[in-house]
Design a protein around this motif. Structure first.
Motif, mmCIF file in Angstrom:
data_model
loop_
_atom_site.group_PDB
_atom_site.id
_atom_site.type_symbol
_atom_site.label_atom_id
_atom_site.label_comp_id
_atom_site.label_asym_id
_atom_site.label_seq_id
_atom_site.Cartn_x
_atom_site.Cartn_y
_atom_site.Cartn_z
ATOM 1 N N SER A 156 0.830 -1.211 0.000
ATOM 2 C CA SER A 156 0.000 0.000 0.000
ATOM 3 C C SER A 156 0.865 1.263 0.000
ATOM 4 O O SER A 156 0.496 2.272 -0.598
ATOM 5 N N MET A 157 2.027 1.221 0.665
ATOM 6 C CA MET A 157 2.933 2.375 0.670
ATOM 7 C C MET A 157 3.485 2.649 -0.726
ATOM 8 O O MET A 157 3.754 3.797 -1.081
ATOM 9 N N ASN A 158 3.652 1.608 -1.510
ATOM 10 C CA ASN A 158 4.235 1.739 -2.848
ATOM 11 C C ASN A 158 3.174 1.924 -3.937
ATOM 12 O O ASN A 158 3.508 2.046 -5.101
ATOM 13 N N GLU B 14 0.950 4.423 -4.595
ATOM 14 C CA GLU B 14 0.799 5.729 -5.217
ATOM 15 C C GLU B 14 2.013 6.119 -6.063
ATOM 16 O O GLU B 14 1.899 6.403 -7.242
ATOM 17 N N ASN B 15 3.168 6.144 -5.443
ATOM 18 C CA ASN B 15 4.404 6.481 -6.153
ATOM 19 C C ASN B 15 5.215 5.208 -6.335
ATOM 20 O O ASN B 15 5.962 4.813 -5.454
ATOM 21 N N LYS B 16 5.066 4.585 -7.477
ATOM 22 C CA LYS B 16 5.740 3.310 -7.745
ATOM 23 C C LYS B 16 7.254 3.467 -7.695
ATOM 24 O O LYS B 16 7.816 4.335 -8.344
ATOM 25 N N ASN B 17 7.878 2.633 -6.900
ATOM 26 C CA ASN B 17 9.329 2.598 -6.795
ATOM 27 C C ASN B 17 9.771 1.194 -7.204
ATOM 28 O O ASN B 17 9.355 0.211 -6.583
ATOM 29 N N LYS B 18 10.593 1.108 -8.231
ATOM 30 C CA LYS B 18 10.988 -0.196 -8.764
ATOM 31 C C LYS B 18 11.793 -1.020 -7.756
ATOM 32 O O LYS B 18 11.627 -2.227 -7.675
ATOM 33 N N PHE B 19 12.642 -0.360 -6.994
ATOM 34 C CA PHE B 19 13.440 -1.062 -5.984
ATOM 35 C C PHE B 19 12.526 -1.669 -4.922
ATOM 36 O O PHE B 19 12.644 -2.841 -4.574
ATOM 37 N N ALA B 20 11.593 -0.875 -4.433
ATOM 38 C CA ALA B 20 10.653 -1.363 -3.420
ATOM 39 C C ALA B 20 9.776 -2.472 -3.994
ATOM 40 O O ALA B 20 9.525 -3.482 -3.332
ATOM 41 N N ALA B 21 9.313 -2.317 -5.225
ATOM 42 C CA ALA B 21 8.445 -3.327 -5.849
ATOM 43 C C ALA B 21 9.175 -4.657 -5.976
ATOM 44 O O ALA B 21 8.576 -5.723 -5.762
ATOM 45 N N PHE B 22 10.461 -4.621 -6.306
ATOM 46 C CA PHE B 22 11.250 -5.850 -6.396
ATOM 47 C C PHE B 22 11.208 -6.597 -5.065
ATOM 48 O O PHE B 22 10.943 -7.799 -5.013
#
Length: 109
Positions: free
Chosen positions: A29-31, A33-41
């Motif tokens: 949920s934190m990721n 709105e503003n998609k971050n590729k590092f976090a998504a990985f």
């Protein structure tokens, strides 16, 4: 693959994702709105580990023998530790054995 500012921005989300199932959902949920590729990985890795843990745990729970339970706990603990360490270091290295599969399976995250 990832830029240094992207890693810095996503590091807290990536680390949060490894706090069992709840952490993965919070990080998701934190990721959102503003998609971050590092976090998504790392979210994909953590969700995969959580599902693996629940799946193996539910199967192995029928066999209450410590010789079966202990190796499962060690296996999952090592993979989780590996994932957390790579997130803290700012790396996007899949967890051994299952990491690439998790990336393919959860590619929409």
């Amino acid at each position: 693959m990832n830029t240094q500012p992207e890693i810095s921005d996503g590091k807290s989300i990536a680390i949060t994702s490894y706090i069992l199932v709840v952490g993965a959902l919070i990080a998701l949920s934190m990721n959102a709105e503003n998609k971050n590729k590092f976090a998504a990985f790392h979210i994909r890795q953590a969700i995969g580990l959580s599902i693996t843990f629940i799946g193996l745990g539910s199967i192995i729970s029928y066999f209450p023998d410590p010789r079966i339970l202990f190796p499962m706990w060690i296996f999952i603990s090592i993979l989780w530790t590996y994932g957390i360490v790579t997130a803290v270091k700012g790396q996007t290295i899949p967890v051994p054995l299952l990491g690439k599969f998790y990336q393919k399976l959860f590619k929409s995250i």
